[in-house]
Enzyme design. Structure first.
Site, mmCIF file in Angstrom:
data_model
loop_
_atom_site.group_PDB
_atom_site.id
_atom_site.type_symbol
_atom_site.label_atom_id
_atom_site.label_comp_id
_atom_site.label_asym_id
_atom_site.label_seq_id
_atom_site.Cartn_x
_atom_site.Cartn_y
_atom_site.Cartn_z
ATOM 1 N N CYS A 218 0.890 -1.236 -0.108
ATOM 2 C CA CYS A 218 0.009 -0.083 0.124
ATOM 3 C C CYS A 218 1.085 1.213 -0.022
ATOM 4 C CB CYS A 218 -0.868 -0.014 0.900
ATOM 5 S SG CYS A 218 -2.366 1.154 1.016
ATOM 6 N N HIS A 219 1.153 2.059 1.134
ATOM 7 C CA HIS A 219 1.837 3.192 1.250
ATOM 8 C C HIS A 219 3.217 2.792 1.833
ATOM 9 C CE1 HIS A 219 -2.250 5.110 0.920
ATOM 10 N NE2 HIS A 219 -1.408 6.155 0.360
ATOM 11 N N GLU B 100 -6.231 6.513 -4.391
ATOM 12 C CA GLU B 100 -5.749 7.899 -3.671
ATOM 13 C C GLU B 100 -6.910 8.669 -3.667
ATOM 14 O OE1 GLU B 100 -4.068 8.391 -0.468
ATOM 15 O OE2 GLU B 100 -2.515 7.982 -1.484
#
Length: 247
Positions: free
Chosen positions: A151-152, A183
């Site tokens: 993910c991030h 996002e």
């Protein structure tokens, strides 16, 4: 229990430990406008139990050490996976998250079979620029260990270098992460300092994406990345296959 029995029990426990995994979570608890953020809990919990089920000890670290902030949105009913519920109710596991190891105290990257970076929006602020993490990831990758992120979490790869070429670790490698589409869907495209998929591509990664919110994992040698929260367990499973010598 006798001293002998305790000793035999400790030996038995040690015998089933297959290896060591270091999970590096964010210490960032807010966006620049003060909106709360932090770790996305299922992205830690799902792999935590996947690794544990295969005999790996898991250590949780963070840049500052101590309590890891949890994104409150990740604790909403729709976001909580069964493993996330299990983690929250697991006193020993939860205590690890409340007393994470300071990243500066991790000296030997090669003592871990895998370094895994869970997401939440926090990593785009702190893990992306953490030079201690960059060094550990470079050393681990150079030692043939697995580097994984979801993910991030791949923001933490941005400062790491390939120890052989000196180029960005992601350069020339297939990588995925949370996408611009996702996002925008969560309304955070105006709050993050950059769009992670674009930043990874700028660093030379061959960025790939799957359908929004679907499971999508990329494995390129010892580098394993996943697109979103739904991909977290699959990232751990892919990392385990690499550690076992198959992909």
């Amino acid at each position: 229990m006798s001293t002998k029995a305790v000793h035999e029990s400790e030996i038995s426990k040690a015998a089933v430990v297959k290896g060591q995994v270091l999970m590096v979570a964010t210490s960032c608890d807010k966006f620049s406008d003060g909106t709360p953020t932090g770790l996305w809990i299922s992205e830690l919990a799902d792999p935590f139990y996947t690794f544990k089920s295969q005999g790996y000890d898991v250590t949780i670290a963070s840049p500052k050490g101590g309590a890891v902030p949890i994104d409150p949105t990740s604790q909403g009913q729709e976001a909580m996976t069964p493993e996330a519920h299990r983690f929250v109710g697991d006193a020993e596991a939860s205590q690890q998250l409340k007393s994470s190891v300071p990243l500066s105290s991790v000296k030997q990257a090669s003592s871990y079979d895998c370094i895994y970076l869970p997401g939440g929006h926090g990593p785009v602020f702190d893990l992306a620029e953490d030079q201690t993490l960059a060094r550990l990831l470079s050393e681990a990758f150079g030692a043939g260990k697995v580097v994984a992120a979801v993910c991030h979490g791949p923001a933490g790869l941005l400062s790491a270098k390939d120890p052989k070429s000196g180029k960005a670790l992601v350069a020339g490698r297939k990588v995925t992460s949370f996408t611009t589409e996702e996002e925008k869907a969560v309304g955070k495209d105006g709050k993050v300092p950059y769009l992670l998929d674009a930043r990874l591509a700028e660093a030379g990664a061959h960025f790939t994406r799957g359908p929004a919110w679907g499971v999508h994992v990329e494995t390129d040698g010892g580098l394993v990345t996943g697109q979103n929260p739904a991909s977290a367990a699959a990232v751990a499973e892919a990392a385990l296959r690499v550690m076992a010598g198959s992909s």
